[in-house]
Structure formats: C-alpha cells, structure tokens
Design an enzyme around this catalytic site. Sequence first.
Site, PDB file in Angstrom:
ATOM      1  N   LYS A  89       0.852  -1.192   0.000  1.00  0.00           N
ATOM      2  CA  LYS A  89       0.000   0.000   0.000  1.00  0.00           C
ATOM      3  C   LYS A  89       0.882   1.234   0.000  1.00  0.00           C
ATOM      4  CE  LYS A  89      -4.113   2.084   0.984  1.00  0.00           C
ATOM      5  NZ  LYS A  89      -4.017   2.612  -0.391  1.00  0.00           N
ATOM      6  N   GLN A 110       7.425   4.095   3.532  1.00  0.00           N
ATOM      7  CA  GLN A 110       6.033   3.662   3.659  1.00  0.00           C
ATOM      8  C   GLN A 110       5.911   2.360   4.467  1.00  0.00           C
ATOM      9  OE1 GLN A 110       3.759   5.717   1.666  1.00  0.00           O
ATOM     10  NE2 GLN A 110       2.121   4.849   2.903  1.00  0.00           N
ATOM     11  N   LYS A 113       5.921   3.482   8.086  1.00  0.00           N
ATOM     12  CA  LYS A 113       4.725   4.296   8.360  1.00  0.00           C
ATOM     13  C   LYS A 113       3.503   3.393   8.488  1.00  0.00           C
ATOM     14  CE  LYS A 113       4.217   7.651   5.553  1.00  0.00           C
ATOM     15  NZ  LYS A 113       3.843   8.675   4.569  1.00  0.00           N
ATOM     16  N   LYS A 125       5.206   2.209  -3.311  1.00  0.00           N
ATOM     17  CA  LYS A 125       5.018   3.561  -3.854  1.00  0.00           C
ATOM     18  C   LYS A 125       5.130   3.465  -5.359  1.00  0.00           C
ATOM     19  CE  LYS A 125       4.334   7.807  -2.387  1.00  0.00           C
ATOM     20  NZ  LYS A 125       3.637   8.275  -1.185  1.00  0.00           N
ATOM     21  N   GLY A 164      -3.428   8.252  -3.804  1.00  0.00           N
ATOM     22  CA  GLY A 164      -2.870   9.492  -4.356  1.00  0.00           C
ATOM     23  C   GLY A 164      -1.598   9.901  -3.634  1.00  0.00           C
ATOM     24  N   ASP A 165      -0.905  10.847  -4.202  1.00  0.00           N
ATOM     25  CA  ASP A 165       0.228  11.533  -3.569  1.00  0.00           C
ATOM     26  C   ASP A 165       0.378  12.838  -4.347  1.00  0.00           C
ATOM     27  OD1 ASP A 165       2.599  11.222  -1.586  1.00  0.00           O
ATOM     28  OD2 ASP A 165       3.640  11.748  -3.404  1.00  0.00           O
ATOM     29  N   THR A 208      -4.610  13.301   6.079  1.00  0.00           N
ATOM     30  CA  THR A 208      -3.182  13.467   6.385  1.00  0.00           C
ATOM     31  C   THR A 208      -2.960  14.758   7.184  1.00  0.00           C
ATOM     32  OG1 THR A 208      -2.703  12.312   4.335  1.00  0.00           O
ATOM     33  CG2 THR A 208      -0.868  13.444   5.384  1.00  0.00           C
ATOM     34  N   SER A 378      -6.975   5.500   4.462  1.00  0.00           N
ATOM     35  CA  SER A 378      -7.108   4.664   3.263  1.00  0.00           C
ATOM     36  C   SER A 378      -7.476   3.233   3.666  1.00  0.00           C
ATOM     37  CB  SER A 378      -5.789   4.624   2.498  1.00  0.00           C
ATOM     38  OG  SER A 378      -5.664   5.750   1.675  1.00  0.00           O
TER      39      SER A 378
HETATM   40  P1  NDP Z   1       0.164  18.181  -3.579  1.00  0.00           P
HETATM   41  O1  NDP Z   1       0.635  17.920  -4.955  1.00  0.00           O
HETATM   42  O2  NDP Z   1      -1.300  18.313  -3.314  1.00  0.00           O
HETATM   43  O3  NDP Z   1       0.865  19.520  -3.004  1.00  0.00           O
HETATM   44  C1  NDP Z   1       2.239  19.679  -2.950  1.00  0.00           C
HETATM   45  C2  NDP Z   1       2.515  21.132  -2.592  1.00  0.00           C
HETATM   46  O4  NDP Z   1       3.909  21.301  -2.317  1.00  0.00           O
HETATM   47  C3  NDP Z   1       2.178  22.094  -3.718  1.00  0.00           C
HETATM   48  O5  NDP Z   1       1.686  23.287  -3.150  1.00  0.00           O
HETATM   49  C4  NDP Z   1       3.534  22.316  -4.389  1.00  0.00           C
HETATM   50  O6  NDP Z   1       3.675  23.521  -5.105  1.00  0.00           O
HETATM   51  C5  NDP Z   1       4.410  22.358  -3.156  1.00  0.00           C
HETATM   52  N1  NDP Z   1       5.816  22.125  -3.499  1.00  0.00           N
HETATM   53  C6  NDP Z   1       6.338  21.134  -4.271  1.00  0.00           C
HETATM   54  N2  NDP Z   1       7.666  21.255  -4.345  1.00  0.00           N
HETATM   55  C7  NDP Z   1       8.000  22.338  -3.594  1.00  0.00           C
HETATM   56  C8  NDP Z   1       9.222  22.973  -3.271  1.00  0.00           C
HETATM   57  N3  NDP Z   1      10.376  22.515  -3.728  1.00  0.00           N
HETATM   58  N4  NDP Z   1       9.182  24.064  -2.448  1.00  0.00           N
HETATM   59  C9  NDP Z   1       8.016  24.541  -1.987  1.00  0.00           C
HETATM   60  N5  NDP Z   1       6.825  23.981  -2.257  1.00  0.00           N
HETATM   61  C10 NDP Z   1       6.816  22.888  -3.064  1.00  0.00           C
HETATM   62  O7  NDP Z   1       0.792  17.030  -2.681  1.00  0.00           O
HETATM   63  P2  NDP Z   1       0.336  16.496  -1.246  1.00  0.00           P
HETATM   64  O8  NDP Z   1      -0.123  17.627  -0.421  1.00  0.00           O
HETATM   65  O9  NDP Z   1      -0.551  15.323  -1.451  1.00  0.00           O
HETATM   66  O10 NDP Z   1       1.721  15.919  -0.684  1.00  0.00           O
HETATM   67  C11 NDP Z   1       2.677  16.750  -0.044  1.00  0.00           C
HETATM   68  C12 NDP Z   1       3.671  15.888   0.704  1.00  0.00           C
HETATM   69  O11 NDP Z   1       2.975  15.069   1.662  1.00  0.00           O
HETATM   70  C13 NDP Z   1       4.475  14.891  -0.162  1.00  0.00           C
HETATM   71  O12 NDP Z   1       5.755  14.717   0.431  1.00  0.00           O
HETATM   72  C14 NDP Z   1       3.679  13.596  -0.006  1.00  0.00           C
HETATM   73  O13 NDP Z   1       4.474  12.443  -0.274  1.00  0.00           O
HETATM   74  C15 NDP Z   1       3.287  13.684   1.447  1.00  0.00           C
HETATM   75  N6  NDP Z   1       2.145  12.869   1.858  1.00  0.00           N
HETATM   76  C16 NDP Z   1       0.934  13.013   1.239  1.00  0.00           C
HETATM   77  C17 NDP Z   1      -0.150  12.257   1.657  1.00  0.00           C
HETATM   78  C18 NDP Z   1      -1.507  12.465   1.096  1.00  0.00           C
HETATM   79  O14 NDP Z   1      -2.452  11.876   1.639  1.00  0.00           O
HETATM   80  N7  NDP Z   1      -1.696  13.287   0.071  1.00  0.00           N
HETATM   81  C19 NDP Z   1       0.004  11.219   2.700  1.00  0.00           C
HETATM   82  C20 NDP Z   1       1.298  11.234   3.367  1.00  0.00           C
HETATM   83  C21 NDP Z   1       2.321  12.014   2.915  1.00  0.00           C
HETATM   84  P3  NDP Z   1       3.651  23.516  -6.727  1.00  0.00           P
HETATM   85  O15 NDP Z   1       2.209  23.470  -7.086  1.00  0.00           O
HETATM   86  O16 NDP Z   1       4.338  24.783  -7.083  1.00  0.00           O
HETATM   87  O17 NDP Z   1       4.415  22.295  -7.189  1.00  0.00           O
END
Ligand code: NDP
Length: 446
Positions: A89, A110, A113, A125, A164-165, A208, A378
């Site tokens: 997963k 993962q 976690k 992943k 998703g991610d 999350t 999930s």
């Molecule tokens: P999203 O794609 O929804 O959002 C990512 C955000 O981070 C965007 O605002 C993006 O901006 C920004 N970003 C990306 N790169 C950078 C950077 N170098 N500096 C500053 N901002 C940046 O992703 P998620 O919110 O789903 O995921 C975010 C993190 O959380 C990831 O590490 C993911 O693996 C982790 N995560 C997510 C889960 C989930 O349920 N969604 C579960 C557990 C962990 P821009 O649009 O400009 O790229």
Amino acid sequence: MSYVEDILNDVKEKNQDQPEFIQAVNEILNSISVIFDEHKEFEENGVLERLVEPERVIMFRVPWVDDSGKINVNRGFRVQFNSAVGPYKGGLRFHPSVNISIMKFLAFEQIFKNSLTGMSIGGAKGGSDFNPKGRSDGEVMRFCQSFMNELFRHIGPDTDIPAGDMGVGGREVGYLFGQYKKLADVHVAVLTGAGLEYGGSLVRKEATGYGLIYILEEALKSREDTIKGKDIVVSGSGNVAIYAAQKAQKYGGNVLAMCDSEGYIYDKNGIDLSIVKEIKEVKRGRIKEYLDYSGKKSSAEYIQGEKIWNVPCEIALPCATQNELDVNSAKILAKNKTKYVAEGANMPSTNEAVDVFLKNKMIYLPGKAANAGGVATSAFEMAQRSSRIAWTFKEVDEKLKRIMINIYKNIDAVSKYYGYENNYVVGANITGFLKVANAMISQGIV
Ligand code: NDP
C-alpha cells in the site's frame, strides 16, 4: 564492523545513483542500531539484508497523445517494497522529479509508516515523471488510462492498493480507477482516495493534514502546552498543507504563511484558507494569486525566491516535498526559537536539519509517524468498501484521531524505553521496524 554498518555500506555501494534512497536507509538504520545487541535473531535471519531490497520493482513505458496530437512518452514506476505485514500500500506521485531513487525512498519509508498505523498493510510507492500542471482534463485522462494499461496487472485489492500523492488527487484517482475497472471487470477497492459516489471514504481528503495536527496536539498536551495562540508556518499549499492549516486554525493556531514551489504568502493576521482552497482546489492556480483575491486592504504579502522558513514561528509544519528544509533553514528555525516541527510531507527535512532540531531540543515529529493519518484512513476506506458500509464523517474522524494518539503514545514509550526520551526518530523507526522484522522472521526466508 557492526551489522548495521555492513548493510549500509552495501546499500551505498549497490545504489550509488540513488541519493534519496540512501538518505532514507541511512536515517532509519542508524536510528535503530541500538536494538541489535538485544535482538540477535534479526541478524541470524538476515532481516536487514532482505529489508533494504525491494520485493519487486516495476518500470514501464507510458505513451499518450496530447491535445495537439503529439505523442508523449513518460516513465511509470511501482515499487512493491515489503509485504510482510499486509498487501502493498502506498501512493502514486505524478511529478517531473520522479525517478527510481525517489520511488524507492518513498516506498521504503512507507513500510515503517504503515506498520506504525497498527493496520495490516505493507509498503509500496509508484508514480511517473508526468507533470499534470497545465495539462487539460482530457490529457490527464489519457495519461492515466495509459498508465493503468500496464499497472492493472500488478495490483489488486489483496495484492497492492495504490492511492494518491503529489499530483494525484480525486480527478486522477477517478480516471485510474475507471480504466482499472474496464480492464479487470471488477468494482473493488483497488485504489483509495476514490470519490464518495463510488466507494470513497469521508475524511480521506482531510486525513493526512488532520492527522498531523492530532498527533501534534497530543505531543503538546503531554507537555502541558497547546496549539492555541501559537504562530505556525505551513509549507506547501496542496492536499496535506491545506487540511493541516485548516485543523490548526480550528485548534486556535495562527497560520501565518503558506507556499508553493515559486514563493510564499505571509499574512500577520492569519492566512484566509478559503482563498487558498479556491486557488488550489478549484482553479489549480499559483499561490501568488492570493493577493488578487485578498484585496488592497489586506495585510498579505507575496515573497518570491525566498524560503518560507525565514518567517518566525513557534510551530513549523513542512507539508510540501522531500528535502525542502535543509540545515540552514533548520538553524534559522532554531534561532527564531521554533519549539515544534511536525512533518506532513515525506522526508522534508534533511538528516543534517534533523540533527539541528534534536541538538536544540526542539520536539520533532518525523513524517512517517506524523503523516500516517492518510494511509490509516485509506485502510478505513478499504474496510468500508469491502463490507459495503459507509461510516459517518464523525466516526472516521474519531478513528483517525485515536490512531494518531496511539502512534504518539507508542513512539514516546519506545523512545523512553531505549533511553532516547524526546527523540521520535528513534521512537518511530524502532516501533515501525519491530513489527515488520518479526513478521518477516515468522514467514521464513522469502
Ligand atoms: P500536492 O501535490 O497536493 O501539493 C504539494 C505542494 O507542495 C504544492 O503546493 C507544491 O507547489 C508544493 N511544493 C512542491 N515542491 C516544492 C518545493 N520545492 N518548495 C516549496 N513547495 C513545493 O501534494 P500532497 O499535499 O498530497 O503531498 C505533499 C507531501 O505530503 C508529499 O511529500 C507527499 O508524499 C506527502 N504525503 C501526502 C499524503 C496524502 O495523503 N496526500 C500522505 C502522506 C504524505 P507547486 O504546485 O508549485 O508544485
């Protein structure tokens, strides 16, 4: 040479082109090295040798046609790292930075976690170097269909259940699931984060971010402290960041700044999340557009090309991406007397940054514990779907909260047991590792 050093050298030797994967293995193995004297059975059963090698890595071609008729080819990945505790997963990430190193580090994290959630799920992943930004719905759909044309033969509700991610939200999960159903001809929980109309769970979208704040509040509560009234900086403005900020505000925190990869907005009077949601969830726009919505009288500012961690805060919530918080940013946080760092993103802080947090006695909650609420929910989605019932928002939210509080209690107890009080890197990694290692031993050399 110790058992851990031996394995680490081997991992570095064999994966020289994979810096993020080496970083993740390094962090985990170093922090669990204290247990091997007490547990000879792990070395006797070759647990670490087997743990650092994925059970399976799938890499495939994803051809698709864009709106102008041009043929594009992206690279698809699924890393099925460890299934000792349960079926694989872990999320799918669509981002131009995706490569085998990033896929392997995320899948490796993962494993631990998922183990921490207390649920029966293994670690995986996947994703692609496809960039959904600026693409039409039709292009995203054709890409997702092509991606699933290969992936579908490797996944299943009892084998591997992606989610998703980054870059993969409700729209993408919908297209991926539609194509899976067409090919496999079954309507099952094979992808989580599904729409509510076809088997999704309430709270999955918020899970999350909400989970991050639940575990943080528990850590503060045990120190007779509270989120209420604290200045907070949240990096990112995606799924995790938005719902972490929402729950933090609900608990009375002042969310002062949020960002995307181009710059950050700062508002001393607090970020208006309804604007961020409109820009990011509806318009799929840039954070700098915040100023267009907030009006001339607003106290908001947009700052480009500077790190968000320059904004003084008591609580820092990195919710964007890996290695976004380096040693220099960590020193700035320490200088600004930040007390708490809780990670919504996966491995957002470099190992050197984490050393600065710990040296400065900041309370640091690593991502694999602090952002486990998403995958836990999930698993709730899978349970509801296979039993054909839907829990209410309150029911799911309460279960999520309970899981996050339990994770905190477990990692706190384990860190104390091994003499590393307040070190949740050690607490989380040992807690996650023990369950996986024991499951591997029980199942023989496979
Ligand atoms: P999203 O794609 O929804 O959002 C990512 C955000 O981070 C965007 O605002 C993006 O901006 C920004 N970003 C990306 N790169 C950078 C950077 N170098 N500096 C500053 N901002 C940046 O992703 P998620 O919110 O789903 O995921 C975010 C993190 O959380 C990831 O590490 C993911 O693996 C982790 N995560 C997510 C889960 C989930 O349920 N969604 C579960 C557990 C962990 P821009 O649009 O400009 O790229």
